[in-house]
Design a protein around this motif. Structure first.
Motif, PDB file in Angstrom:
ATOM      1  N   ALA A 302       0.885  -1.090   0.075  1.00 58.39           N
ATOM      2  CA  ALA A 302       0.213   0.046   0.040  1.00 58.39           C
ATOM      3  C   ALA A 302       1.016   1.231   0.113  1.00 58.39           C
ATOM      4  O   ALA A 302       1.766   1.230   0.683  1.00 58.39           O
ATOM      5  N   ASP A 315      -1.808  -3.142 -10.411  1.00 58.57           N
ATOM      6  CA  ASP A 315      -3.212  -3.463  -9.781  1.00 58.57           C
ATOM      7  C   ASP A 315      -2.881  -4.568  -8.815  1.00 58.57           C
ATOM      8  O   ASP A 315      -3.843  -5.435  -8.382  1.00 58.57           O
ATOM      9  N   CYS A 318      -2.567  -1.380  -3.241  1.00 54.92           N
ATOM     10  CA  CYS A 318      -3.376  -0.008  -3.180  1.00 54.92           C
ATOM     11  C   CYS A 318      -2.567   1.265  -3.146  1.00 54.92           C
ATOM     12  O   CYS A 318      -1.085   1.221  -2.671  1.00 54.92           O
ATOM     13  N   ALA A 331      -5.987   1.575   3.466  1.00 55.83           N
ATOM     14  CA  ALA A 331      -5.604   0.586   2.444  1.00 55.83           C
ATOM     15  C   ALA A 331      -4.925  -0.467   2.983  1.00 55.83           C
ATOM     16  O   ALA A 331      -4.948  -1.675   2.490  1.00 55.83           O
TER      17      ALA A 331
END
Length: 385
Positions: A302, A315, A318, A331
């Motif tokens: 994240a 992807d 986060c 996140a």
């Protein structure tokens, strides 16, 4: 091809380690490397020498370089007669690039490793060097390698010659950084934690751009939702002797859940032990190596949207706005609360992304192509040696 690498110093920073990884894998049938440090030899010099690569230190003082030191560099380059000189980081780009030209080297490449030049965040001396480099970029380097797209854009905006820019990302060794259940266990044993204790990591030296204070802001928010989570931090200056860190930890109320480990030499084990890696950086990152290392270990990340972080993660993790620590906390909680199978799948996707885009062997081949281009682009090369 004789290639001389000139770097500001040989301590264990991200740029220095990336140079080391390239040197480890360079095709020695095609390339004869030699390394010059503008300052001292540093911790990495013995490791480079152990690869059978000569290393010299010019011993320039930090701050204003001496004319005598610069002259030593020119003389050294005249003696080495390289086909290509590749300089790493601003001081080396400026001094090494000029010295290479004065020594008669026609194939000079620069290397950019930084993506922040804000007036508030960047020392005036660095901004002055960047301004000089921007002017000289029209004629000193034949090409300029940037480790990130964001860094390329920022330097072009500051006047660097856009047509000379090439982006080659950092690379990672998937045989060193890999998922490892044994490492998960031994790190928890070392920290005296249960084997299923969730670990959030922040790995990086203590530096304003890493935003450790912001990370602990997020840690406090996570702690209130998931008190079982522990926070593991490692890097130079990240230890209990650091008063600024202790203050941030106390303020966040996470003293009993925080582990400050300082500099570590077992980074693959430490990374593989994490459930999620956080990057709270507020500025200045170009291509954070820790993200690729964690992802290669199957650890989701994240991150704040700084430098190329969003591109690296893709992807498989986060991305939140820079400085938004409430969003970063959410996140991290979101990843920690995924069902085990989903979090595992996310980690596998992260490792696959590194394998497809940032595997060190592929990246080394891109560097080699860069050097071949440099040598052939030179109109007045030395010819083959």
């Amino acid at each position: 091809m004789r290639i001389v690498f000139i770097i500001t110093g040989l301590s264990t920073g991200g740029a220095e380690m990336m140079l080391f990884k390239i040197l480890e894998r360079l095709d020695r049938n095609s390339f004869a490397p030699h390394v010059i440090s503008l300052t001292t030899l540093g911790e990495l010099a013995p490791r480079i020498v152990a690869l059978g690569i000569p290393v010299d230190a010019v011993e320039l003082e930090p701050g204003l370089p001496s004319p005598a030191g610069f002259f030593r560099l020119v003389q050294l380059l005249k003696r080495l007669k390289p086909d290509v000189v590749h300089t790493w980081m601003y001081h080396a780009d400026l001094l090494g690039g000029l010295a290479a030209r004065l020594a008669g080297v026609s194939s000079v490449g620069w290397c950019i490793r930084n993506s922040n030049l804000d007036k508030e965040k960047t020392r005036i001396s660095i901004r002055a060097i960047v301004g000089l480099c921007a002017l000289l970029s029209k004629w000193v380097p034949s090409q300029i390698l940037s480790c990130s797209e964001k860094a390329r854009q920022i330097h072009v905006a500051h006047g660097y010659a856009a047509e000379k820019m090439v982006v080659v990302p950092n690379g990672f060794d998937l045989s060193r950084f890999k998922p490892d259940d044994h490492a998960r266990r031994i790190v928890r044993v070392e920290l005296e934690l249960d084997v299923d204790t969730p670990l959030v990591g922040l790995i990086g030296r203590f530096d304003p751009q890493k935003n450790h204070a912001g990370f602990f802001e997020a840690a406090g928010l996570i702690h209130r939702q998931m008190p079982q989570v522990h926070f593991v931090l490692a890097g130079k200056g990240v230890d209990w002797n650091n008063p600024a860190l202790k203050q941030a930890i106390d303020k966040a109320g996470v003293l009993s859940n925080t582990h400050l480990l300082g500099l570590r030499s077992d980074m693959p084990d430490l990374m593989a032990a994490l459930d999620v890696l956080a990057s709270s950086s507020s500025y200045g990152e170009a291509f954070p190596n820790v993200l690729g290392e964690a992802m290669a270990c199957g650890v989701p990340c994240a991150v704040t949207d700084v430098g190329d972080s969003a591109y690296i993660v893709g992807d498989t993790g986060c991305v939140v706005a820079s400085m938004d620590m409430a969003d970063l906390a959410q996140a991290l909680v979101g990843i920690l609360q995924l069902p085990a199978a989903e979090r595992l799948a996310l980690g596998e996707a992260a490792r696959t992304r590194v394998a497809n885009h940032f595997e060190i062997g592929q990246i080394t081949r891109q560097y080699e192509a860069f050097y071949a281009d440099l040598a052939s682009a030179s109109s007045a090369g030395h010819g083959p040696h």
